[in-house]
Write a protein that holds these residues in place. Structure first.
Motif, PDB file in Angstrom:
ATOM      1  N   ARG A  33      -2.048   0.630  -4.370  1.00 26.63           N
ATOM      2  CA  ARG A  33      -1.660   0.312  -5.747  1.00 26.63           C
ATOM      3  C   ARG A  33      -2.260  -1.000  -6.260  1.00 26.63           C
ATOM      4  O   ARG A  33      -2.023  -1.383  -7.389  1.00 26.63           O
ATOM      5  CB  ARG A  33      -0.135   0.306  -5.859  1.00 26.63           C
ATOM      6  CG  ARG A  33       0.465   1.693  -5.664  1.00 26.63           C
ATOM      7  CD  ARG A  33       1.972   1.669  -5.607  1.00 26.63           C
ATOM      8  NE  ARG A  33       2.545   3.017  -5.640  1.00 26.63           N
ATOM      9  CZ  ARG A  33       2.735   3.779  -4.563  1.00 26.63           C
ATOM     10  NH1 ARG A  33       2.398   3.329  -3.367  1.00 26.63           N
ATOM     11  NH2 ARG A  33       3.262   4.984  -4.688  1.00 26.63           N
ATOM     12  N   ARG A  58       4.187   3.726  -9.804  1.00 31.14           N
ATOM     13  CA  ARG A  58       5.260   3.750  -8.801  1.00 31.14           C
ATOM     14  C   ARG A  58       5.931   5.110  -8.710  1.00 31.14           C
ATOM     15  O   ARG A  58       7.147   5.239  -8.927  1.00 31.14           O
ATOM     16  CB  ARG A  58       6.264   2.630  -9.107  1.00 31.14           C
ATOM     17  CG  ARG A  58       5.664   1.232  -8.966  1.00 31.14           C
ATOM     18  CD  ARG A  58       5.148   0.951  -7.561  1.00 31.14           C
ATOM     19  NE  ARG A  58       6.184   1.145  -6.573  1.00 31.14           N
ATOM     20  CZ  ARG A  58       7.158   0.276  -6.328  1.00 31.14           C
ATOM     21  NH1 ARG A  58       7.206  -0.868  -6.971  1.00 31.14           N
ATOM     22  NH2 ARG A  58       8.073   0.520  -5.415  1.00 31.14           N
ATOM     23  N   PHE A  80       4.319  -4.057  -7.315  1.00 31.09           N
ATOM     24  CA  PHE A  80       5.669  -4.063  -6.749  1.00 31.09           C
ATOM     25  C   PHE A  80       6.392  -5.252  -7.348  1.00 31.09           C
ATOM     26  O   PHE A  80       5.800  -6.331  -7.472  1.00 31.09           O
ATOM     27  CB  PHE A  80       5.635  -4.197  -5.222  1.00 31.09           C
ATOM     28  CG  PHE A  80       4.729  -3.208  -4.541  1.00 31.09           C
ATOM     29  CD1 PHE A  80       5.103  -1.881  -4.423  1.00 31.09           C
ATOM     30  CD2 PHE A  80       3.503  -3.612  -4.032  1.00 31.09           C
ATOM     31  CE1 PHE A  80       4.258  -0.964  -3.810  1.00 31.09           C
ATOM     32  CE2 PHE A  80       2.658  -2.702  -3.422  1.00 31.09           C
ATOM     33  CZ  PHE A  80       3.031  -1.374  -3.302  1.00 31.09           C
ATOM     34  N   TYR A 109       4.814  -2.778 -14.487  1.00 30.39           N
ATOM     35  CA  TYR A 109       3.971  -2.621 -13.308  1.00 30.39           C
ATOM     36  C   TYR A 109       2.508  -2.499 -13.734  1.00 30.39           C
ATOM     37  O   TYR A 109       2.202  -1.862 -14.744  1.00 30.39           O
ATOM     38  CB  TYR A 109       4.340  -1.338 -12.549  1.00 30.39           C
ATOM     39  CG  TYR A 109       5.673  -1.352 -11.849  1.00 30.39           C
ATOM     40  CD1 TYR A 109       5.934  -2.264 -10.822  1.00 30.39           C
ATOM     41  CD2 TYR A 109       6.665  -0.432 -12.183  1.00 30.39           C
ATOM     42  CE1 TYR A 109       7.155  -2.247 -10.151  1.00 30.39           C
ATOM     43  CE2 TYR A 109       7.890  -0.412 -11.518  1.00 30.39           C
ATOM     44  CZ  TYR A 109       8.132  -1.328 -10.499  1.00 30.39           C
ATOM     45  OH  TYR A 109       9.321  -1.316  -9.838  1.00 30.39           O
TER      46      TYR A 109
END
Lengths: 789, 173
Positions: free
Chosen positions: A100, A149, A321, A355
């Motif tokens: 990510r 996510r 995160f 995010y």
């Protein structure tokens, strides 16, 4: 100086720590060598967002000097592929489903030394299936944005939180009444704390005793122990975290990183100690970044310069995160102090977190939980208002500062400032800097077409979290323990839960105790950083050490002194109520010079004297200090810059800083802390930036690109002080460590914008590199596309 | 004293070079891989952990040592290149009884906080003062511009070098 102590121990010019450091005998984590110790290296993702198709480690395992390779799949079997973050999110330890962000941890090689471990990284074959990356926070919530996510149940988009503070209704009313409203979009760019020592760990799992010992770069060793216990299932009493010497932290070393967990698992698997030390590229790419707040500020005022209200909208880029290290009920930290040092009628802010495909973090780099962003916002807005009203920015500030008699002051967003004398500090600054002469010089230079700027920043900090009722880290109330033991000969050992990373706790805390007990600073030793040998607490960050642990140290010293009173009364055959403390002894009121020193009392406590009821045969105590409020140090800063109109080069000619952190325990150390933060301000305002390209490639991965100030970019700092004690702190001290980092960037930016006024420049975002300044002069400011619509 | 890799180990066949280096006045013999960095020979091979590593691009100077009297970033020199050389590290600055004036100056003027850059700073400053016993502030800042510090904002480091210079010139510190 203080209610009881006479402050005699508060003037030291020697730091106990220096003796080992100047000899090269500090003990940092990479200096730790254990028998049979292996070395770990981390394989990282080359892509910002991609599905993991396969991870083939067979060739690496075949390397003759490799012991094991840990993959996400192996961790998943142990229930450890993900770990909790300080913001109640989860973070991948090693990627299993997807990567990510570029630099994310994918596999962990354990080999006989660091060279072999690095060799073996090249032998791991990972197949990725690239996915579109979310890089621009403003696009994160677009309907077609890829969901980063998808591991989170129910997560349909890249939204993390919405948080607001203040009274929107009241703000709308005062804005409607205002003569003038000024609005500005601004970015506080992503930067990085970049401590000179990177993060690292030595993990040693003893298979016989079942004990795990960890040496690591931990600003919060007790919190790390708790997280390791939760993650590994090893009971807490069998985990020992030791932070020896730490080569700077600056908020970078608060959280737990995947490398730490991998080293622990590797030690469990190999039954040998495992060391993992990240390199600089890894530190910059994967550990806690700072800032990355896209802000829209609005300020409302009357035409006479009376500020009425502030309204702010923030888009917060948290990366992939939400690992932001902050009190759990404060998703935007203490951004609510954005009303600054001014007496306003109304204020409101709303913060939206998103995010993106970037490394996690946000709260770091001496930010005091987003106070950096809050102060930058308000200090830029006040300057923009001064421009709009064509008022002197110093005069505009002086007119609106909270007055000394208004303290304790309740802000429009619900903070209670403890104490302050703002006009005095500002007046002192203007006097020290020769403000009027500077303005005259500037006017003369402008006549000649030279670009000189004078920038002000007046800031109020919010440091020293607790109180525990409102503030917790990882579920732990933000209170800190202290234990004090006086030996029979009268020397003392203080154990505290905070952990220095260069701030001089070994010296300052000894001074606090020595001052209370009337003994020498050298007669007090301070123990910190070893969870087996220190009381529980949540660590050092947010300038909370002096405010919380320091208060705990004073409190526990006073407890011991009260014990000593009872023993002294027994020795003197007097009523304890008739004893007074002074000059380092308990004496019968009116008989000064008689009585007993602490050493005499300590000896008696451990000897054969009949002790009064309720007194043990020792001088020792423990306490947990739960602060009633934060402390609110403040400061007035002025920066003078010269700008080369042909190249955009900014030179900081002078920096004058007046700080007020209440009572100064060690003025030498306080000044050193301020020097550091002023250098941070130069770095952030002019040089530092973690940037990404459209694919999410990290463009600040080394000191070749991530520029830090050297001795050449920093001027000789000019410091001044005022002293406004904190009324609720046992010795009147406030935190100071982050104040200059919080206060200085706005002063530099305000100075550059002041210099560029003749060019018609209103605002340009940090970092004000020569290229950025040159573009601004040409009327093509960078990143204007980042406005919040 | 033998060093095979970063530390003694057995394993894959790698080319080995035998070198002889004088470190802080003591001559050491070591067997090293050609790729071993000098900083790792010092830190792991010889256990001299005062020399630190703060980056991987030769910018920070925390690994600065003196090689034949000249300041060198030991992360950017191979151990084999030091064959036959005289190396001085921070551990060689002081005797058990006496600190070098630079070490005293750093203490006196609070020229260090976390202590991580300090050894490299001290070695760069030593080279400076040996070449230029009475440097100006600008000369000091230039000489130390290859050494990053994240704690001090540099000013007290400048003062520390000035303090040491005065003492070494026999003036009142």
């Amino acid at each position: 100086m203080t209610a009881d102590g006479n402050g005699s121990a508060f003037g030291s010019r020697i730091r106990k720590e220096d003796a080992r450091f100047v000899r090269g005998l500090g003990k940092f984590v990479d200096d730790v060598v254990l028998p049979g110790m292996l070395h770990g290296a981390m394989l990282r993702s080359p892509m910002a967002h991609a599905r993991i198709v396969s991870v083939d480690v067979s060739a690496a395992l075949a390397h003759p000097r490799v012991k094991t390779v840990i993959t996400g799949e192996m961790l998943a079997e142990r229930g450890m592929a993900w770990m909790p973050t300080l913001s109640y999110d989860q973070q991948a330890v090693l990627a299993t489903d997807k990567v990510r962000f570029q630099g994310q941890e994918v596999a962990f090689v354990v080999a006989e030394d660091r060279y072999a471990a690095r060799d073996a990284l090249e032998l791991i074959d990972v197949e990725y299936e690239p996915l579109p990356a979310v890089v621009d926070a403003h696009q994160a919530l677009a309907p077609d944005a890829p969901v980063i996510r998808d591991d989170r149940p129910g997560q349909q988009d890249n939204h993390i939180f919405d948080w607001e503070s203040g009274d929107a209704q009241r703000v709308a009313e005062v804005f409607a009444e205002a003569d003038v409203v000024v609005e500005q979009d601004m970015l506080y760019p992503r930067v990085h704390p970049a401590p000179l020592e990177t993060c690292g760990i030595v993990a040693d799992m003893d298979p016989v005793s079942g004990r795990l010992t960890v040496w690591s770069t931990a600003q919060a060793p007790h919190a790390h122990r708790s997280l390791y216990a939760q993650l590994t299932g090893i009971p807490e009493h069998r985990i020992r975290v030791i932070a020896n010497d730490i080569g700077g932290g600056f908020g970078n070393k608060v959280g737990v990183y995947p490398g730490y967990v991998c080293a622990i698992v590797a030690s469990m698997i190999t039954q040998q100690p495992v060391k993992w030390i990240e390199d600089r590229a890894e530190n910059l790419m994967s550990t806690a970044f700072a800032r990355d707040y896209h802000m829209r500020g609005e300020i409302a005022a009357r035409s006479d310069g009376t500020i009425l209200g502030l309204r702010v909208r923030v888009l917060a880029d948290h990366g992939a995160f939400n690992a932001t290290a902050q009190p759990s009920r404060y998703p935007a930290g203490f951004f609510g102090v954005f009303t600054g040092s001014y007496d306003l009628q109304a204020a409101h802010c709303s913060v939206t977190g998103v995010y993106t495909n970037k490394a996690p973090g946000g709260v770091a780099y001496s930010c005091s939980f987003r106070v950096t962003e809050a102060v930058y916002l308000v200090e830029r807005m006040v300057d923009l208002l001064a421009c709009e009203l064509d008022m002197d920015p110093a005069e505009l500030r002086m007119r609106n500062l909270i007055r000394p008699e208004q303290f304790p002051y309740d802000t429009a967003t619900g903070w209670r400032y403890d104490s302050g004398d703002y006009p005095r500090a500002l007046a002192k600054l203007l006097d020290m800097a020769g403000y009027h002469d500077l303005r005259a010089e500037q006017a003369a230079k402008r006549e000649r077409g030279e670009l000189m700027g004078i920038g002000l920043s007046f800031f109020t900090e919010a440091v020293g979290a607790g109180p525990r009722k409102h503030l917790d880290m990882y579920g732990f109330g933000m209170a800190d323990g202290a234990e004090l033991r006086v030996h029979p000969s009268g020397t003392a050992v203080l154990r505290v839960s905070c952990m220095s990373q260069g701030q001089g706790h070994e010296t300052t805390f000894a001074q606090l105790v020595a001052n209370e007990l009337g003994i020498g600073v050298d007669e007090v030793d301070v123990v910190q950083g070893d969870t087996d040998h220190t009381p529980f607490g949540v660590g050092t960050y947010g300038s909370r050490s002096i405010a919380v642990s320091g208060a705990a140290a004073v409190t526990v010293a006073r407890k011991v002194r009260e014990q000593a009173r009872l023993i002294a009364a027994a020795m003197l055959e007097a009523d304890p109520e008739d004893l007074e403390w002074g000059d380092g002894r308990w004496y019968v009121r009116g008989v000064e010079g008689a009585g007993h020193t602490l050493a005499e009392i300590a000896r008696a406590a451990h000897a054969d004297i009949d002790l009064p009821d309720g007194v043990d045969g020792q001088l020792a105590a423990s306490t947990v200090y739960n602060p009633p409020n934060l402390t609110f140090p403040f400061g007035a800063y002025l920066c003078v810059v010269d700008v080369d109109p042909d190249t955009g080069q900014v030179t900081v000619r002078r920096f004058v800083a007046v700080d007020d952190c209440g009572v100064r325990i060690n003025p030498m150390i306080v000044d050193g802390q301020i020097h550091r933060g002023l250098a941070d301000g130069i770095g952030m305002a002019l040089m530092e930036h973690i940037a990404f390209d459209a694919d999410g490639n990290h463009l600040g991965g080394s000191f070749m690109d991530y520029l830090l100030p050297t001795a050449l970019e920093c001027p000789s700092w000019e410091l001044g002080e005022t002293v406004t004690p904190s009324p609720h702190h046992p010795v009147g001290a406030k935190g100071i460590g982050e104040a200059a980092t919080v206060g200085s960037p706005a002063a530099v930016v305000n100075a550059v914008m002041d210099a560029l006024r003749p060019c018609g420049v209103r605002h340009a975002d940090m970092p004000l590199t020569p290229a950025a300044v040159w573009r601004a002069i040409q009327g093509r400011a960078l990143r204007s596309d980042l406005a919040i619509r | 004293m033998t060093v095979v890799h970063e530390e003694s180990a057995t394993g894959a066949e790698v080319p080995i070079r035998r070198i002889r280096v004088t470190v802080n006045g003591e001559t050491k013999t070591a067997e090293v891989e050609p790729r071993l960095l000098l900083v790792h020979l010092l830190r792991r091979g010889l256990g001299l952990t005062g020399t630190h590593m703060g980056c991987d691009t030769t910018n920070c100077g925390a690994c600065t040592v003196l090689v034949n009297g000249r300041p060198v970033k030991s992360c950017t020199m191979l151990a084999v290149q030091a064959d036959g050389a005289e190396v001085q590290t921070v551990e060689g600055l002081s005797t058990p009884s006496e600190l070098h004036p630079l070490q005293e100056g750093f203490k006196e003027e609070h020229g260090l906080q976390c202590g991580f850059c300090t050894p490299g700073m001290l070695m760069s400053a030593k080279a400076l003062l040996e070449e230029n016993p009475d440097p100006s502030e600008d000369e000091i800042r230039w000489a130390l511009s290859g050494n990053l510090c994240r704690c001090t904002g540099y000013q007290n480091i400048v003062k520390a070098v000035q303090w040491a210079g005065r003492k070494m010139r026999g003036e009142q510190a």
